[in-house]
Design a protein around this motif. Structure first.
Motif, PDB file in Angstrom:
ATOM      1  N   MET A 182       0.875  -0.822  -0.422  1.00  0.00           N
ATOM      2  CA  MET A 182       0.335   0.165  -0.143  1.00  0.00           C
ATOM      3  C   MET A 182       1.028   1.219   0.019  1.00  0.00           C
ATOM      4  N   MET A 183       0.215   2.246  -0.264  1.00  0.00           N
ATOM      5  CA  MET A 183       1.168   4.040  -1.036  1.00  0.00           C
ATOM      6  C   MET A 183       0.295   4.636  -0.397  1.00  0.00           C
ATOM      7  N   ARG A 184       1.220   5.886   0.739  1.00  0.00           N
ATOM      8  CA  ARG A 184       0.444   6.798   1.319  1.00  0.00           C
ATOM      9  C   ARG A 184       0.592   7.825   0.212  1.00  0.00           C
ATOM     10  N   ILE A 185       0.303   9.114  -0.101  1.00  0.00           N
ATOM     11  CA  ILE A 185       0.520  10.004  -0.204  1.00  0.00           C
ATOM     12  C   ILE A 185       0.176  11.604   0.771  1.00  0.00           C
ATOM     13  N   GLU A 186       2.288  12.151   0.822  1.00  0.00           N
ATOM     14  CA  GLU A 186       2.109  12.985   1.411  1.00  0.00           C
ATOM     15  C   GLU A 186       2.915  14.404   0.729  1.00  0.00           C
ATOM     16  N   LEU A 187       2.476  16.025   1.308  1.00  0.00           N
ATOM     17  CA  LEU A 187       2.402  16.984   0.773  1.00  0.00           C
ATOM     18  C   LEU A 187       3.929  16.939   1.658  1.00  0.00           C
ATOM     19  N   VAL A 188       5.098  17.492   1.356  1.00  0.00           N
ATOM     20  CA  VAL A 188       6.537  17.760   2.086  1.00  0.00           C
ATOM     21  C   VAL A 188       6.825  19.480   1.008  1.00  0.00           C
ATOM     22  N   LYS A 189       6.842  20.008   2.838  1.00  0.00           N
ATOM     23  CA  LYS A 189       6.635  21.763   2.231  1.00  0.00           C
ATOM     24  C   LYS A 189       8.494  21.191   1.720  1.00  0.00           C
ATOM     25  N   ARG A 190       8.235  22.413   0.676  1.00  0.00           N
ATOM     26  CA  ARG A 190       9.521  22.772   0.379  1.00  0.00           C
ATOM     27  C   ARG A 190      10.216  23.676   0.597  1.00  0.00           C
ATOM     28  N   PRO A 191      11.811  23.477   1.134  1.00  0.00           N
ATOM     29  CA  PRO A 191      12.807  24.136   1.712  1.00  0.00           C
ATOM     30  C   PRO A 191      12.917  25.684   1.039  1.00  0.00           C
ATOM     31  N   GLN A 192      12.783  25.646  -0.360  1.00  0.00           N
ATOM     32  CA  GLN A 192      12.789  27.236  -0.928  1.00  0.00           C
ATOM     33  C   GLN A 192      12.033  27.337  -2.059  1.00  0.00           C
ATOM     34  N   ARG A 193      11.365  27.915  -2.029  1.00  0.00           N
ATOM     35  CA  ARG A 193      10.122  27.342  -3.378  1.00  0.00           C
ATOM     36  C   ARG A 193      10.882  28.699  -4.663  1.00  0.00           C
ATOM     37  N   SER A 194       9.891  28.026  -5.726  1.00  0.00           N
ATOM     38  CA  SER A 194      10.646  28.592  -7.628  1.00  0.00           C
ATOM     39  C   SER A 194      10.043  30.459  -7.414  1.00  0.00           C
ATOM     40  N   ALA A 195      10.887  31.391  -7.068  1.00  0.00           N
ATOM     41  CA  ALA A 195      10.372  32.456  -7.067  1.00  0.00           C
ATOM     42  C   ALA A 195       9.684  32.949  -8.638  1.00  0.00           C
ATOM     43  N   LEU A 196      10.136  31.942 -10.057  1.00  0.00           N
ATOM     44  CA  LEU A 196       9.843  31.984 -10.807  1.00  0.00           C
ATOM     45  C   LEU A 196       8.781  31.939 -11.251  1.00  0.00           C
ATOM     46  N   PHE A 197       7.975  30.541 -10.698  1.00  0.00           N
ATOM     47  CA  PHE A 197       7.066  29.351 -10.938  1.00  0.00           C
ATOM     48  C   PHE A 197       5.802  30.193 -10.095  1.00  0.00           C
ATOM     49  N   SER A 198       5.942  30.837  -8.598  1.00  0.00           N
ATOM     50  CA  SER A 198       5.741  31.662  -8.322  1.00  0.00           C
ATOM     51  C   SER A 198       4.846  32.870  -9.115  1.00  0.00           C
ATOM     52  N   MET A 199       5.115  33.708  -9.393  1.00  0.00           N
ATOM     53  CA  MET A 199       5.414  34.324 -10.570  1.00  0.00           C
ATOM     54  C   MET A 199       4.085  34.211 -11.622  1.00  0.00           C
ATOM     55  N   LEU A 200       4.792  33.022 -12.242  1.00  0.00           N
ATOM     56  CA  LEU A 200       3.862  31.860 -13.494  1.00  0.00           C
ATOM     57  C   LEU A 200       2.806  31.397 -13.050  1.00  0.00           C
ATOM     58  N   SER A 201       2.190  31.536 -11.958  1.00  0.00           N
ATOM     59  CA  SER A 201       1.212  30.607 -11.115  1.00  0.00           C
ATOM     60  C   SER A 201       0.041  30.721 -11.849  1.00  0.00           C
ATOM     61  N   PRO A 202      -0.544  32.263 -11.399  1.00  0.00           N
ATOM     62  CA  PRO A 202      -1.996  32.534 -12.117  1.00  0.00           C
ATOM     63  C   PRO A 202      -1.487  32.095 -13.976  1.00  0.00           C
ATOM     64  N   PHE A 203      -0.808  32.537 -14.741  1.00  0.00           N
ATOM     65  CA  PHE A 203      -0.781  32.353 -16.126  1.00  0.00           C
ATOM     66  C   PHE A 203      -0.983  30.515 -16.620  1.00  0.00           C
ATOM     67  N   ILE A 204      -0.214  29.816 -15.635  1.00  0.00           N
ATOM     68  CA  ILE A 204      -0.328  28.800 -16.182  1.00  0.00           C
ATOM     69  C   ILE A 204      -1.924  27.733 -15.607  1.00  0.00           C
ATOM     70  N   ALA A 205      -2.474  28.190 -14.676  1.00  0.00           N
ATOM     71  CA  ALA A 205      -3.645  27.943 -14.138  1.00  0.00           C
ATOM     72  C   ALA A 205      -4.854  27.975 -15.091  1.00  0.00           C
ATOM     73  N   PHE A 206      -4.264  29.344 -15.761  1.00  0.00           N
ATOM     74  CA  PHE A 206      -4.931  30.305 -16.937  1.00  0.00           C
ATOM     75  C   PHE A 206      -4.853  29.264 -18.759  1.00  0.00           C
ATOM     76  N   ALA A 207      -3.899  29.061 -18.531  1.00  0.00           N
ATOM     77  CA  ALA A 207      -3.675  28.240 -19.382  1.00  0.00           C
ATOM     78  C   ALA A 207      -4.164  27.002 -19.188  1.00  0.00           C
ATOM     79  N   LEU A 208      -3.843  26.343 -18.075  1.00  0.00           N
ATOM     80  CA  LEU A 208      -4.792  24.783 -18.312  1.00  0.00           C
ATOM     81  C   LEU A 208      -6.006  24.967 -18.176  1.00  0.00           C
ATOM     82  N   THR A 209      -6.226  25.560 -17.762  1.00  0.00           N
ATOM     83  CA  THR A 209      -8.037  26.404 -17.723  1.00  0.00           C
ATOM     84  C   THR A 209      -8.809  26.180 -18.867  1.00  0.00           C
ATOM     85  N   ILE A 210      -7.530  27.285 -19.731  1.00  0.00           N
ATOM     86  CA  ILE A 210      -7.981  27.111 -21.241  1.00  0.00           C
ATOM     87  C   ILE A 210      -8.714  25.373 -22.102  1.00  0.00           C
TER      88      ILE A 210
END
Length: 375
Positions: A1-29
């Motif tokens: 059996m497998m268990r899924i966990e979310l582990v906090k990243r020690p450092q998040r990507s500033a680039l992807f944080s900025m692009l996140s809304p645009f990525i979300a909008f593209a996925l919505t399209i």
């Protein structure tokens, strides 16, 4: 059996944080294109009708501003709540109570006219929204109730109270039995910005002013610093002398007042009277606007225009393609899903943990597999 966990990243990507809304909008399209294809509609044609045609003429831009104004006003207030890690989900009810309080003057005192009518209506609208928001704030600080549940449940109380008012004591006696109040007088109608070009009124200006004011507060004032500290680290905030209960009341009252201002602006500007339904769900859609704008008041202005376009696009595809206007709700829901999904994967990584299988008697059947991470 497998268990899924979310582990906090020690450092998040500033680039992807900025692009996140645009990525979300593209996925919505992409998801929207699949949805239109399943409905038997050419996705390119549908997107042209949904996103381009509603803003192809000047008067349509005015309609966009009318839809965007309440979304921006409400979302700007909610962004302060969410920055403080306080979850006001009841802006829809505060929107309604702001409309009710602000309508007291034109409904109960229609003979009162003059330049003071509109300012008093706007002030009463803000008081009404703040009053209704103070209820979940009081319950949270006094009885430690969950503000998500209390603020959400109060939305339905507000909707039923408005329905009772327009069908009962506030119903227009010359309205042929329709559930609505009297039409507001000329002094109680919010002026239009450019009457010759379209219906956009001063509500959109209020939204822009509120966005700039809250941005200045959050970025340049001590109160904004207090909001950010208590939201990111309540313990550090307590050591600094910031009171959490005071912050609960401050954020709820501020967001409620802006929601109430949006409510009375909508009623006195776009509608002109109270009726059983005065909002297509602005208070809930504004939650999407707040997160799509990254809880930044200036980003919320752009996000509000995008979400306002989904309302106009939903109406356009309904008339042009015969598709239910509920497609707008589907787009809004997908956008929120992808925004939250992108933010989650930016801040956390997925870890798959293998769990040892056990025999009925408790003995291990096999060793646990190694950890596997999806980076």
């Amino acid at each position: 059996m497998m268990r899924i966990e979310l582990v906090k990243r020690p450092q998040r990507s500033a680039l992807f944080s900025m692009l996140s809304p645009f990525i979300a909008f593209a996925l919505t399209i992409i998801a929207g294109a699949i949805m239109f294809a399943l409905l038997g509609v050419n996705p390119l044609n549908a997107f042209e009708i949904y996103f381009v045609e509603p803003i192809s003429q000047v008067w349509q831009l005015h309609e966009l501003a009318i839809k965007a104004a309440p979304l921006i006003l409400i979302a700007v207030g909610l962004s302060v709540c969410y920055k403080a890690n306080i979850w006001n989900i009841g802006a829809e009810g505060q929107f309604i109570f702001g409309a009710i309080f602000g309508s007291i003057i034109p409904v109960l005192f229609p003979q009162f006219e003059g330049p003071l009518v509109i300012p008093l209506m706007l002030l009463l609208g803000m008081v009404g929204g703040a009053f209704y928001a103070s209820i979940p704030a009081l319950l949270k600080t006094r009885f430690s109730t969950n503000e998500i549940l209390t603020s959400l449940m109060l939305v339905y109380v507000a909707q039923l109270f408005l329905d009772w008012l327009v069908r009962g004591p506030w119903r227009d006696p010359q309205g042929h039995g329709f559930p609505q109040t009297i039409q507001f007088g000329d002094s109680a109608v919010l002026p239009e910005l450019m009457p010759d070009a379209g219906r956009a009124n001063w509500g959109f200006v209020f939204a822009l002013v509120a966005a700039v004011a809250i941005w200045l507060m959050m970025s340049r004032m001590l109160k904004g610093f207090e909001v950010r500290v208590l939201g990111s680290s309540p313990r550090a905030g307590r050591f600094a002398g910031f009171g959490f209960n005071r912050m609960v009341f401050f954020t709820f009252l501020l967001s409620g007042a802006l929601a109430g201002l949006a409510g009375i602006s909508e009623v006195s500007g776009a509608i002109g009277q109270l009726q059983p339904v005065i909002s297509p769900g602005y208070g809930f859609t504004a939650i999407i606007v707040a997160f799509l704008g990254r809880l930044n008041p200036l980003g919320i202005v752009a996000a509000g225009l995008v979400l306002a376009l989904t309302y106009l696009g939903g109406e356009a595809v309904q008339s042009a393609l015969g598709i239910s206007d509920k497609v707008a709700r589907v787009f809004q829901g997908m956008l929120l899903f992808f925004v939250l999904g992108c933010d989650t994967l930016i801040h956390y990584r997925i870890r798959l943990i293998g769990m040892a299988l056990m025999k009925p008697n408790g003995a291990k059947l096999e060793a646990a597999p190694k950890l596997e991470e999806a980076r």
